[in-house]
Scaffold this active site. Sequence first.
Site, PDB file in Angstrom:
ATOM      1  N   ASP A 139       0.870  -1.184   0.000  1.00  0.00           N
ATOM      2  CA  ASP A 139       0.000   0.000   0.000  1.00  0.00           C
ATOM      3  C   ASP A 139       0.900   1.225   0.000  1.00  0.00           C
ATOM      4  O   ASP A 139       1.551   1.525   0.999  1.00  0.00           O
ATOM      5  CB  ASP A 139      -0.913  -0.001   1.224  1.00  0.00           C
ATOM      6  CG  ASP A 139      -2.006   1.065   1.148  1.00  0.00           C
ATOM      7  OD1 ASP A 139      -1.839   2.035   0.381  1.00  0.00           O
ATOM      8  OD2 ASP A 139      -3.010   0.924   1.864  1.00  0.00           O
ATOM      9  N   ARG A 141      -0.003   4.421  -0.580  1.00  0.00           N
ATOM     10  CA  ARG A 141      -0.734   5.681  -0.472  1.00  0.00           C
ATOM     11  C   ARG A 141      -0.177   6.583   0.627  1.00  0.00           C
ATOM     12  O   ARG A 141       0.401   6.108   1.596  1.00  0.00           O
ATOM     13  CB  ARG A 141      -2.224   5.401  -0.224  1.00  0.00           C
ATOM     14  CG  ARG A 141      -2.933   4.857  -1.430  1.00  0.00           C
ATOM     15  CD  ARG A 141      -4.362   4.467  -1.123  1.00  0.00           C
ATOM     16  NE  ARG A 141      -4.442   3.304  -0.240  1.00  0.00           N
ATOM     17  CZ  ARG A 141      -5.583   2.726   0.106  1.00  0.00           C
ATOM     18  NH1 ARG A 141      -6.728   3.216  -0.333  1.00  0.00           N
ATOM     19  NH2 ARG A 141      -5.576   1.656   0.894  1.00  0.00           N
TER      20      ARG A 141
END
Length: 219
Positions: A139, A141
Amino acid sequence: MSNTTTASAPATENLLDYVTSCALPTPWAQFTLHAFVEHATGKEHLAMALGDIGNGEPVLARVHSECLTGDVLFSQRCDCGAQLEGALKRIAAEGRGVLLYLRQEGRGIGLVNKIRAYRLQEAGADTVEANLQLGFHADARNYELCRPMLEQFGIRQVKLMTNNPRKIDALSRLGIEVTERVPLLVNRNAFNNSYLNTKQAKLGHMMTPAEVVAQDGEL
């Protein structure tokens, strides 16, 4: 917010600029659409707001990362489009809230790489393994943009619609108080069941309905 919290929060004031706003009628309510431009990348991020969100009370909120395949093309490989629609419906029903739409396609790896990841999943990898095989984090982000976007509206407390504990932790580190987590469990189907199970097992997503958790706690 206390001086201690302010001092410990990352400096995010110069990450992006607010540009302009307009009315955005939807099937559920007429939102106000606000546009921001990120300095480092030139990416355009959005906020959809409804009602009086700057009165100091906790605001029903969703931090939604862009998913063109799910949000626009109706893909059933994920739950993103259904989460976007579900969040907007809940805000409309409450008459007050905000949705931040961040341009972080494919958990931060971009659209083309997400399609490459889908191809790897078709060959047997799960959603986490596919990102790692492409050389990315599971991930990638970054939620630092949330703070200046929320501060644009005077929001310091949110009731966050999410199944992802990382979003809660990220906002808390930024000095945004998450007063409540609102589960957003929608559109589990034959095409995304394995994907959702992987998010729970490997990324810690909370995929149990709130009422089930409450019942278990009473036993």
